[in-house]
Design a protein around this motif. Structure first.
Motif, PDB file in Angstrom:
ATOM      1  N   GLY A   1      -5.202   6.932  -0.567  1.00 20.03           N
ATOM      2  CA  GLY A   1      -4.578   5.709  -0.095  1.00 20.03           C
ATOM      3  C   GLY A   1      -4.874   4.575  -1.061  1.00 20.03           C
ATOM      4  O   GLY A   1      -6.034   4.325  -1.401  1.00 20.03           O
ATOM      5  N   VAL A   2      -3.829   3.888  -1.490  1.00 21.83           N
ATOM      6  CA  VAL A   2      -3.976   2.825  -2.488  1.00 21.83           C
ATOM      7  C   VAL A   2      -3.418   1.522  -1.922  1.00 21.83           C
ATOM      8  O   VAL A   2      -2.298   1.484  -1.410  1.00 21.83           O
ATOM      9  N   TYR A   3      -4.209   0.478  -1.993  1.00 21.63           N
ATOM     10  CA  TYR A   3      -3.759  -0.849  -1.586  1.00 21.63           C
ATOM     11  C   TYR A   3      -3.973  -1.814  -2.737  1.00 21.63           C
ATOM     12  O   TYR A   3      -5.076  -1.907  -3.285  1.00 21.63           O
TER      13      TYR A   3
ATOM     14  N   ALA B   1       0.845  -1.196   0.000  1.00 26.42           N
ATOM     15  CA  ALA B   1       0.000   0.000   0.000  1.00 26.42           C
ATOM     16  C   ALA B   1       0.881   1.247   0.000  1.00 26.42           C
ATOM     17  O   ALA B   1       2.054   1.209   0.380  1.00 26.42           O
ATOM     18  N   GLY B   2       0.302   2.356  -0.395  1.00 28.56           N
ATOM     19  CA  GLY B   2       1.003   3.633  -0.366  1.00 28.56           C
ATOM     20  C   GLY B   2       0.024   4.755  -0.641  1.00 28.56           C
ATOM     21  O   GLY B   2      -1.176   4.533  -0.855  1.00 28.56           O
ATOM     22  N   LYS B   3       0.525   5.966  -0.622  1.00 25.73           N
ATOM     23  CA  LYS B   3      -0.306   7.133  -0.896  1.00 25.73           C
ATOM     24  C   LYS B   3       0.161   7.794  -2.184  1.00 25.73           C
ATOM     25  O   LYS B   3       1.358   7.882  -2.466  1.00 25.73           O
ATOM     26  N   ILE B   4      -0.809   8.239  -2.976  1.00 24.86           N
ATOM     27  CA  ILE B   4      -0.513   8.994  -4.189  1.00 24.86           C
ATOM     28  C   ILE B   4      -1.285  10.312  -4.113  1.00 24.86           C
ATOM     29  O   ILE B   4      -2.193  10.474  -3.302  1.00 24.86           O
TER      30      ILE B   4
ATOM     31  N   LYS C   1      -8.830   2.042  -3.530  1.00 24.91           N
ATOM     32  CA  LYS C   1      -8.445   3.444  -3.369  1.00 24.91           C
ATOM     33  C   LYS C   1      -9.408   4.136  -2.419  1.00 24.91           C
ATOM     34  O   LYS C   1     -10.634   4.050  -2.589  1.00 24.91           O
ATOM     35  N   VAL C   2      -8.844   4.819  -1.412  1.00 31.16           N
ATOM     36  CA  VAL C   2      -9.666   5.501  -0.409  1.00 31.16           C
ATOM     37  C   VAL C   2      -9.122   6.895  -0.135  1.00 31.16           C
ATOM     38  O   VAL C   2      -7.916   7.151  -0.273  1.00 31.16           O
TER      39      VAL C   2
END
Length: 503
Positions: free
Chosen positions: A443-445, A432-435, A454-455
């Motif tokens: 937030g992407v997992y 996961a990480g953030k874009i 994506k949240v």
């Protein structure tokens, strides 16, 4: 070398029946919100007294903090009694000790009454240090024991094969299987007219007499009394609990050792802390439970490292090679080290709260149940109101409150300015990480099947920025401890709404 399954031993070895989801409007005498030790024990005691009780749980019974505890049933709440005497006096300190000791008796009596087996055993409890600078604190705690008449001793060595410069021992403590305890009580509640619902998340309360608990997915519970036993109160703006609670995570690994377990329960006061107790697995063999490595929720290094640290310590101290389970827990602390149990505010007579158990939720949750039951049934406190949430938290508490508010404000600002250069293509499966998308953090997992979730990483409680927890595959809020699944669904409050999904 096995790292063990990412599951709680207590959850895997319990067998709660499934309960339905509440979708319609209903009425009751007492609505208990929260299916952990505080909520279920409260519902049990009130059912025994003849009240019509409805218990609702947002997820599944026993799958919150109670299912992820070390399950020490003890009055030895770290080094607490010298502090309580200094802050409140000997009377309050003795009430706190007696209340915790009564919980041990209560579990013994309940085991007999319900003809159940809670794997309850009497153990000595130790707080120890291996650092010379901490020895005097241990000695002061022993002096507090002597003032209060607490049975125990000051020890130079431990029966456990761990280096120690000094330890304070408390006699006649206990450990047990918390979910077998709760399971037996829920069976009693159901068979004596109580109603239990799972997958039923409370969202807000319409105050009044009676009050109405509004449910997230529709429906409501109208009740003369409402007990909020959700660990962190979901209705936390009433009484400003969001500013009066500190939140921390801690970790547990369990496995077998070729060494004989010497009996006892142990916790170090050093940093990082270490906790040790035993349990019996399904084959009757001894499991060693090692806990510690705590930190503020949403903060710190990669979360998987905490499990590695505990496993490494188990290998070095107890020759443990194989680990069966690992899990983590979240705990809340009050401003002045005493629990918050009672009416949510002085002006609100029919809403009750139980929280801030300081990592000692087994005794704290039962104490809360007994206190709230007495307030509802008899209108009086069992413990001289020492846990009253409306009490003054004192000068140190005001300082902590101000510090908490500053930290929250800092998180609100710095979280939104977080820098990231990641793209979705940079993520491996299970990562996961953030874009940034149109200037906003997302937030992407990417799960193990390659599906991308994506949240919006803005916590739905008060707007802080959530951070990824790689050990639990969750989004965690560092401000007040709300936790969300990778796909955004809320797991733990105070948040009651999911993270917004992003297309």
């Amino acid at each position: 070398m096995s790292k063990g399954k990412h599951e709680s031993y207590w959850i895997e070895t319990s067998n709660f029946p499934n309960y339905p989801k509440l979708k319609e409007d209903t009425e009751t005498e007492v609505c208990v919100v929260g299916g952990g030790i505080a909520g279920i024990t409260t519902a049990y005691l009130l059912t025994q007294k003849g009240f019509r009780v409805t218990l609702i749980e947002a997820l599944k019974l026993g799958h919150g903090t109670t299912g992820y505890t070390t399950a020490k049933l003890t009055a030895q709440h770290d080094l607490i009694y010298n502090q309580l005497i200094s802050k409140f006096g000997e009377e309050t300190a003795k009430i706190h000790y007696d209340a915790a000791m009564e919980t041990i008796d209560f579990v013994k009596e309940t085991e007999k009454e319900l003809q159940a087996d809670f794997q309850l055993s009497t153990e000595a409890a130790y707080v120890f240090t291996d650092e010379q600078k901490n020895v005097r604190q241990i000695e002061k705690e022993w002096e507090a024991y002597q003032k209060l008449g607490i049975p125990g001793s000051l020890e130079e060595e431990l029966p456990l094969p761990v280096s120690s410069k000094r330890a304070v021992k408390m006699d006649n403590q206990a450990q047990f299987h918390p979910l077998l305890f709760l399971q037996a009580m829920t069976e009693y509640i159901s068979s004596h007219g109580g109603r239990i619902y799972e997958d039923t998340r409370a969202e807000t309360i319409d105050e009044g007499e009676p009050a109405t608990v509004k449910l997230k997915d529709g429906g409501s519970v109208t009740a003369k009394h409402v007990v909020i036993a959700t660990h962190f109160p979901f209705y936390d703006f009433k009484g400003a609990y969001f500013a009066r609670l500190d939140v921390a995570r801690s970790y547990i690994v369990s496995g077998k050792s070729p060494l004989r377990y010497p009996g006892g329960m142990f916790i170090s006061m050093d940093s990082p802390s270490r906790s040790v107790r035993s349990a019996k697995d399904k084959d009757g063999e001894t499991l060693w439970l090692i806990g510690g490595d705590g930190h503020r929720t949403g903060k710190g290094k990669e979360m998987k490292e905490h499990y590695s640290n505990l496993r490494n310590w188990g290998r070095s101290q107890f020759e443990m090679d194989e680990f069966d389970y690992n899990w983590s827990s979240e705990d809340f602390m009050s401003l002045d080290s005493l629990f918050y149990i009672g009416r949510i505010t002085k002006r609100t007579q029919n809403l009750y709260v139980a929280t801030a158990f300081r990592k000692w939720g087994m005794s704290g949750g039962i104490t809360a149940a007994k206190e709230i039951t007495s307030l509802i049934a008899d209108g009086k406190s069992l413990y001289n109101d020492i846990y009253d949430p409306a009490r003054s938290d004192g000068v140190k508490g005001i300082t902590t409150l101000a510090k908490n508010m500053v930290e929250v404000g800092t998180e609100l600002v710095s979280g939104k300015l977080e820098k990231t250069n990641k793209s979705i293509d940079d993520l491996e499966q299970g990562e996961a990480g953030k874009i940034r998308h149109n200037g906003k953090l997302v937030g992407v997992y990417k799960d193990n099947e390659g599906t991308v979730h994506k949240v919006d990483t803005t916590c739905t409680h008060m707007g802080c920025e959530v951070h990824w927890n790689d050990a639990e595959t969750t989004w965690d809020c560092p401000c007040h401890g709300s936790r969300f699944r990778a796909s955004g669904e809320v797991i733990e409050g105070p948040a009651v709404k999911d993270l917004k999904k992003i297309d």
